[in-house]
Design an enzyme around this catalytic site. Structure first.
Site, mmCIF file in Angstrom:
data_model
loop_
_atom_site.group_PDB
_atom_site.id
_atom_site.type_symbol
_atom_site.label_atom_id
_atom_site.label_comp_id
_atom_site.label_asym_id
_atom_site.label_seq_id
_atom_site.Cartn_x
_atom_site.Cartn_y
_atom_site.Cartn_z
ATOM 1 N N VAL A 11 3.615 8.459 -0.341
ATOM 2 C CA VAL A 11 2.962 7.484 0.535
ATOM 3 C C VAL A 11 3.049 7.928 1.992
ATOM 4 C CG1 VAL A 11 2.959 5.101 1.354
ATOM 5 C CG2 VAL A 11 3.347 5.582 -1.071
ATOM 6 N N VAL A 130 2.595 -5.154 -1.552
ATOM 7 C CA VAL A 130 2.089 -5.864 -2.736
ATOM 8 C C VAL A 130 0.705 -5.348 -3.082
ATOM 9 C CG1 VAL A 130 1.518 -8.097 -3.745
ATOM 10 C CG2 VAL A 130 3.375 -7.938 -2.080
ATOM 11 N N ILE A 134 -5.013 -3.138 -2.302
ATOM 12 C CA ILE A 134 -5.703 -4.429 -2.307
ATOM 13 C C ILE A 134 -5.224 -5.245 -1.107
ATOM 14 C CG2 ILE A 134 -6.112 -6.555 -3.597
ATOM 15 C CD1 ILE A 134 -5.427 -5.032 -6.154
ATOM 16 N N LYS A 203 7.187 -8.535 -6.016
ATOM 17 C CA LYS A 203 5.892 -8.757 -5.372
ATOM 18 C C LYS A 203 5.481 -10.228 -5.454
ATOM 19 C CE LYS A 203 4.541 -4.039 -6.549
ATOM 20 N NZ LYS A 203 3.760 -3.196 -7.486
#
Length: 428
Positions: A11, A130, A134, A203
């Site tokens: 990431v 989370v 999205i 989450k």
């Protein structure tokens, strides 16, 4: 805006690539450039899929918080405590903005970190924590701000969704598909965090706080994983018109807010039933907007980097709100609805001796616990075959506590050879 990044895994490397490749368009959209000036990672010599830069390198991540040039710290280390939490707290105390993808830390310490951020006038952003790429955090905090949210339902773990999808499409059992997921890199060597539901529960605790303006309360989440879901259950689900998904659900009820993560049977014709593979989805229901569904990649280098950079763009443009949508002092304690009070329909699978009286015994136990049967399927056996058979029941609505007591009694019947399997049915 000058940024320091702690953690240069897939990431972190993705964030560096995105900021480099899209530098011009980001500067045009935000109004000023965003530049990485300092980094921290365990191995300076490790080859990484990202452009090289003239950054200052810190052996200890916490040192990023003390760098006077760094305006925003990006925490991509992970873990609820330890270095990640120390860095975030140090950065907030220093008045620096923080962007994090750390759902475990937010689930365990979110309210305290939000209060610390406000005390020091330092923004705390966590879109990437989370559902990967999205934008569900922004949707709940901003896009749906005018709504009273009644429920959140999500597929929040791509590993579990991949395993359940492969089980359905290939007919293989859990263990075989898990091994394949590990070989492909979709599951860790120790997969418990994912397959036992903990990742999705972290989450969900964060989403619950955003949706219902409550203090984050991970301990109130009922958590079950997918290890007990068998190929036989997948097959029966298809026969009854369902698909099995690991769902994370937060819902208002008369007794408080439910928070639960567990396998569910969902009607095969609903949109969330068709979210397959490593994809995630989050459905929200608001009183004015009605139902909305967000779907996309929930993990991986590029989708998560996209979410991190979205937060950086907001901070660079001076856009930021309280971390959980309202000031930390207005996050009221969660009034949790007990799982025992949950009411719903249930799928029950029994492995029994094929002999007279079995169904009568099982039915008597269910009757004694005020549980009625909607439908029943019994797999027969070939003539002369002495193997056990499967009996599957679908109940009408029943209370969780009553069902638990009934299954405990059923498991004690001499004709029942394995502990009963239970999967809850969600109509959505």
């Amino acid at each position: 805006m000058k940024v320091g990044i702690a953690g240069l895994g897939v990431v972190g490397a993705g964030v560096v690539r995105l900021l480099d490749e899209h530098a011009d368009v980001l500067a045009a959209r935000i109004g000023r450039p965003v530049k990485v000036v300092a980094v921290s990672a365990r191995d300076k010599r490790k080859k990484r899929d990202m452009p090289k830069g003239g950054w200052r390198w810190y052996a200890k991540a916490e040192e990023l918080a003390a760098d006077p040039e760094v305006e925003v710290v990006v925490e991509l280390i992970g873990g609820a405590d330890g270095t990640a939490r120390n860095l975030v707290e140090a950065a907030l105390k220093a008045g620096k903005g923080v962007v994090t993808a750390n759902k475990a830390m937010l689930a365990m310490h979110g309210a305290k970190l939000a209060a610390l951020a406000e005390k020091n006038n330092a923004p705390l952003a966590f879109e990437a924590a989370v559902a990967g790429g999205i934008p569900i955090v922004k949707a709940l905090r901003e896009g749906l701000i005018g709504n009273r949210i009644d429920s959140i339902t999500g597929i929040l773990n791509g590993t579990c969704n991949y395993i359940l999808t492969e089980m359905r499409t290939t007919g293989r059992d859990f263990g075989e598909v898990l091994a394949e997921a590990q070989a492909l890199g979709y599951a860790e060597a120790d997969p418990s965090f994912d397959v036992d539901g903990i990742d999705a529960a972290h989450k969900l605790a964060v989403l619950t706080s955003l949706a219902f303006n409550t203090a984050v309360d991970f301990r109130a989440v009922h958590v079950e994983g997918i290890r007990h879901v068998s190929a036989l259950d997948i097959s029966f689900a298809r026969e009854f018109g369902y698909r099995i998904k690991l769902l994370a659900i937060a819902r208002r009820t008369a007794k408080g807010i439910e928070q639960r993560v567990h396998p569910c049977m969902v009607p095969a014709d609903t949109p969330i039933a068709h979210v397959d593979g490593v994809f995630n989805a989050v459905a929200a229901a608001g009183d004015y907007v009605g139902p909305v569904l967000f779907e996309g990649r929930g993990a991986g280098s590029n989708p998560t980097a996209s979410a991190v950079v979205a937060d950086l763009a907001d901070l660079a443009a001076g856009r930021h709100a309280p971390a959980f949508g309202v000031p930390a002092v207005k996050l009221h304690p969660l009034k949790a609805a007990a799982m025992a009070d949950h009411v719903g329909r249930f799928y029950i699978r029994l492995i029994v001796r094929d002999q007279p009286g079995v169904l009568a015994d099982v039915s008597a136990v269910l009757r004694d616990h005020k549980i009625s049967i909607e439908s029943l399927v019994q797999r027969g056996r070939a003539e002369g075959d002495k193997q056990p058979v499967a009996v599957v029941l679908i109940s009408h609505e029943a209370r969780e506590a009553d069902m638990a007591r009934a299954l405990k009694r059923i498991a004690m019947l001499r004709s029942v050879l394995q502990p009963p399997a239970l999967i809850r049915i969600e109509q959505l």
